[in-house]
Design a protein around this motif. Structure first.
Motif, PDB file in Angstrom:
ATOM      1  N   HIS A  72       0.862  -1.169   0.000  1.00  0.00           N
ATOM      2  CA  HIS A  72       0.000   0.000   0.000  1.00  0.00           C
ATOM      3  C   HIS A  72       0.903   1.226   0.000  1.00  0.00           C
ATOM      4  O   HIS A  72       1.543   1.529   0.996  1.00  0.00           O
ATOM      5  CB  HIS A  72      -0.923  -0.007   1.208  1.00  0.00           C
ATOM      6  CG  HIS A  72      -1.812   1.190   1.245  1.00  0.00           C
ATOM      7  ND1 HIS A  72      -3.030   1.229   0.622  1.00  0.00           N
ATOM      8  CD2 HIS A  72      -1.616   2.417   1.779  1.00  0.00           C
ATOM      9  CE1 HIS A  72      -3.563   2.420   0.787  1.00  0.00           C
ATOM     10  NE2 HIS A  72      -2.734   3.168   1.481  1.00  0.00           N
ATOM     11  N   ASP A  74       1.822   4.963   0.165  1.00  0.00           N
ATOM     12  CA  ASP A  74       1.284   6.244   0.622  1.00  0.00           C
ATOM     13  C   ASP A  74       1.912   7.403  -0.144  1.00  0.00           C
ATOM     14  O   ASP A  74       1.276   8.411  -0.392  1.00  0.00           O
ATOM     15  CB  ASP A  74       1.563   6.445   2.113  1.00  0.00           C
ATOM     16  CG  ASP A  74       0.619   5.616   2.960  1.00  0.00           C
ATOM     17  OD1 ASP A  74      -0.514   5.374   2.511  1.00  0.00           O
ATOM     18  OD2 ASP A  74       1.017   5.208   4.064  1.00  0.00           O
ATOM     19  N   SER A 105       1.152  -6.377   7.734  1.00  0.00           N
ATOM     20  CA  SER A 105       0.067  -6.835   6.871  1.00  0.00           C
ATOM     21  C   SER A 105      -0.909  -7.705   7.657  1.00  0.00           C
ATOM     22  O   SER A 105      -0.513  -8.493   8.505  1.00  0.00           O
ATOM     23  CB  SER A 105       0.646  -7.631   5.707  1.00  0.00           C
ATOM     24  OG  SER A 105      -0.387  -8.341   5.042  1.00  0.00           O
TER      25      SER A 105
END
Ligand code: ZN
Ligand code: ZN
Ligand code: FE
Length: 766
Positions: A72, A74, A105
């Motif tokens: 993910h 950012d 995670s």
């Protein structure tokens, strides 16, 4: 060539460690003929590149579009530098500065590549029930400490064989640095346990468990975050036996199906629900059950829905594999008695679940953190969480408020807690109802675990103002011991704040927060739950609310809705007509005592709770007089409604007080005229939606606010939710509903954190 040669330094921040990011960078660089290196840093990943300018540009674009599924990103910061003259591309060791903070995670369901290998007779992990890779497998539930490395997981007791080790060290391999990597040679194994003795192992254990399941037995199955109890969902006797043993009278059981085709055989799915079922989080998805399906009615009594899920571990796939004469619908409910936490350890399961399960399918990979299945719905094309746990937690949520690290304790029921750090909020997995020792212990351990994993030392504490909540008491004790300021947050303000935060409304933007739930402690000492709060994150105005009614017997009334119905009738000056369901159920003696209690106001706290109004109506319609699980009366009232009925009842709104009196009159008239309960149930719920609309209209005038935020447990009612959203949107409101955290008390902790942080930022803690 040389004219366009460039150099670049790239910093990538976000969840980029332990998710296969470096091998991805490595192969991407090779593909684009770029040289340089990649390494982990304390903040994320750092990349150095030499190469053609357009290749570097291509690299940056692909970095975002093709990042590994669990990553993910950012932020990507690029600095142009002189080319360094690198000759190849390397994965360097992590920088020497101690890595103290990495987002971790959540556990991830079996990926397609691993599924293919699991079923491939030529693969060396053929039918190995713990196959995993960088893109899938256990994470959060096996991590003991940071940095995330095999010795600090519950895989530490399984030294890798040379074949696994080679994959683990090969940057081009899908298992490069996959900490839980294992195989038949070196990894965990399953066995079948009956009465504390090992009956069989490995493949035989799985086929043995299948045999027991086929015969209608209850089998305890060790999963990712704890034990499940499994039985054939199409076998009425087996399901009823499980209910009896689990002391679970009516609350729905989740059902696991071997594949999506099986789900479709029993349930009606929208495209979006299908996508939720197969998503890598693999939550339980509440879906509509087909009429006349062969799933036992005892799976979800009084409901038209089923909590469906698909296998999310390789063990599930093997256990539920299709075969002629083998069911394709299996109850998979948490391995516990009643509301206790799920059992996670093998000894613990033998001890606590021996009366519940006829056999256990166990394995020797220890579970570090207990984690329940997540539960969601699909609503208008987005996820609507009911329980945010396995697969979602502990992934951070955005927390765009400038504040020191803080701890928010959460509520009493469906508890989660929340710790923040910089722009991240770590809302915990589902802890449960803080009512028994085991759950309380899990709560305390969970807090300590998160503080260590995410390196958070709180400087501010947030809690619910209910003095009897154990979470509140623990928060206040912690604040006192550490000498920290503590911020009390009103329950419904926390609900609304969680939703504002989810939507990034953090700069003082106000909304009309419609907070409908069962119970929350009000600032005036009464029990709130039917509130219209014109609120921003820091403060709120209680602009309107449901007219209060008595709750004769307090908590007893919550379990016996007929008492609430009689209280409501008494309050409205209506007689207790013998023909009415709540009157019929009460004995003469009970009626006499209740009347006296109401007249003198003895132990009859007053409440503006919308949840309790649902209970009262459910009782009046003869749907539910005794509640066996939280929300049952309201859930069955929703299930009973006739969806074709669009009419509603009158009500009154006077000076910010919603009076259901005119509606009660009309309901009694309909009942006297033998109008069906399905029609009355629909008209009642339509009325609540109408109450929401007209109150919001009035408040829009009064406060000049056109945003509406819907939060609180009552909003788990999908009929009410869609009717209200439609009506409000048609009237020109911007309507906000939950997508990240539950509308029920499972989302409170995030809201508490948001309120405390905003108050601190605005310079006033109260
Ligand atoms: Zn995989
Ligand atoms: Zn191995
Ligand atoms: Fe609540």
């Amino acid at each position: 060539m040389t004219t366009s040669l460039k150099g670049a330094r790239i910093h990538v921040n976000g969840i980029v460690q332990g998710v296969g990011f470096r091998p991805f960078i490595y192969s991407l660089a090779h593909r684009l003929k770029l040289t340089g290196w990649v390494r982990n840093t304390s903040a994320g990943v750092e990349i150095a590149l030499d190469g053609a300018a357009d290749s570097i540009q291509h690299f940056l674009e692909t970095l975002e579009s093709e990042a590994p599924p669990l990553a993910h990103i950012d932020e990507i910061v690029v600095t142009d530098v002189q080319p360094d003259g690198f000759s190849g591309f390397d994965i360097l060791d992590s920088t020497s500065e101690t890595i103290r903070f990495q987002p971790i995670s959540p556990d991830v369901s079996l990926c397609d590549d691993c599924l293919r290998e699991l079923l491939d007779p030529d693969d060396r992990r053929y039918r190995y029930p713990f196959i995993n890779c960088t893109n899938c497998g256990p994470r959060f539930t096996i991590i003991q400490d940071v940095p995330y490395d095999r010795p600090k997981t519950t895989m530490s007791g399984f030294p890798m064989c040379s074949a696994c080790e080679a994959e683990y060290h090969d940057p081009a391999d899908r298992r490069f640095h996959a900490q839980p990597v294992a195989c038949t040679e070196c990894g965990p194994h399953v066995w079948l346990d009956v009465g504390g003795a090992i009956l069989s192992k490995n493949e035989d254990a799985i086929s043995g468990a299948r045999k027991f399941l086929r015969e209608g037995w209850v089998v305890g199955v060790k999963g990712l975050g704890g034990f499940h109890l499994a039985c054939d969902a199409t076998n009425d006797e087996a399901v009823k036996l499980l209910r009896k043993r689990k002391l679970r009278v009516d609350k729905a059981f989740a059902v696991m199906f071997p594949d999506i085709e099986a789900v479709e055989r029993y349930c009606r799915l929208t495209d979006y629900e299908r996508s939720l079922l197969v998503s890598r989080e693999r939550p339980v998805v509440i879906v509509e059950r087909k009429r006349g399906s062969s799933i036992s009615d005892a799976v979800a009594p009084g409901q038209h829905t089923i909590g469906a899920m698909l296998p999310y571990t390789p063990l599930h796939v093997l256990l539920l594999e299709r075969e002629a004469g083998f069911s394709d619908a299996w109850v998979m409910t948490s391995g516990n008695i009643s509301e206790e936490p799920i059992a996670t350890g093998n000894d613990e399961a033998r001890e606590r679940l021996s009366q519940l399960a006829d056999a256990f399918l166990m394995h020797d990979r220890p579970i570090q953190t207990r984690c329940d299945d997540s539960v969601v719905r699909g609503f208008q094309g987005h996820v609507y969480p009911l329980r945010r746990s396995r697969g979602y937690a502990p992934a951070p949520l955005a927390f765009p408020i400038e504040a020191p690290p803080l701890f928010a304790a959460g509520g009493m029921y469906k508890n989660t807690f929340c710790l923040t750090r910089g722009s991240y909020a770590f809302m915990s997995h589902h802890i449960g109802d803080l009512e028994n020792m085991e759950t309380l212990q899990a709560y305390r351990q969970g807090i300590t675990h998160y503080m260590r994993l995410f390196d958070i030392k709180p400087e501010l504490v947030a809690y619910d103002i209910h003095p009897d909540y154990l979470a509140t008491q623990i928060a206040l004790t912690y604040a006192a011991e550490e000498g920290l300021p503590a911020v009390g947050v009103q329950h419904h303000h926390a609900h609304i704040a969680s939703l504002l935060l989810e939507n990034g409304l953090v700069h003082g933007e106000r909304a009309i927060g419609v907070a409908f739930d069962g119970t929350g402690y009000g600032e005036d000492g009464t029990i709130w739950g039917g509130e219209f709060l014109v609120a921003d994150l820091a403060h709120y105005d209680r602009a309107a609310h449901l007219k209060t009614m008595p709750l004769p017997g307090g908590d007893v009334a919550v379990r016996k809705p007929w008492r609430i119905a009689l209280g409501l009738l008494h309050e409205a000056g209506k007689s207790w007509d013998d023909a009415l369901a709540p009157v019929k159920i009460a004995s003469d003696e009970e009626r006499r005592i209740l009347r006296r209690q109401l007249e003198l106001g003895i132990n009859s706290p007053r409440t503006s709770s919308m949840g309790r109004l649902f209970d009262a109506v459910s009782s009046l319609l003869g749907i539910r007089q005794l509640v066996n699980y939280e929300g049952q009366a309201a859930i069955e009232l929703e299930a009973a409604l006739d969806p074709d009925e669009s009419d509603s009842y009158p009500f009154a709104l006077n000076d910010g007080e919603l009076d259901p009196g005119p509606m009660l009159d009309a309901i009694l008239r309909d009942l006297a005229n033998n109008i069906s309960s399905g029609i009355v149930a629909a008209k009642f719920q339509n009325t609540v939606a109408a109450m929401v609309l007209s109150t919001c209209n009035a408040l829009r005038e009064q406060y000049d606010v056109a945003r509406v935020a819907l939060s609180g447990g009552v909003w788990q009612n999908m009929h009410l939710l869609s009717a209200s959203v439609d009506a409000l949107q048609t009237a020109g409101f911007s309507v906000y509903v939950h997508r990240k955290v539950p509308a029920n008390d499972g989302g409170l902790s995030l809201g508490q954190a948001a309120v405390a942080a905003s108050r601190l930022a605005s310079g006033k803690l109260d």
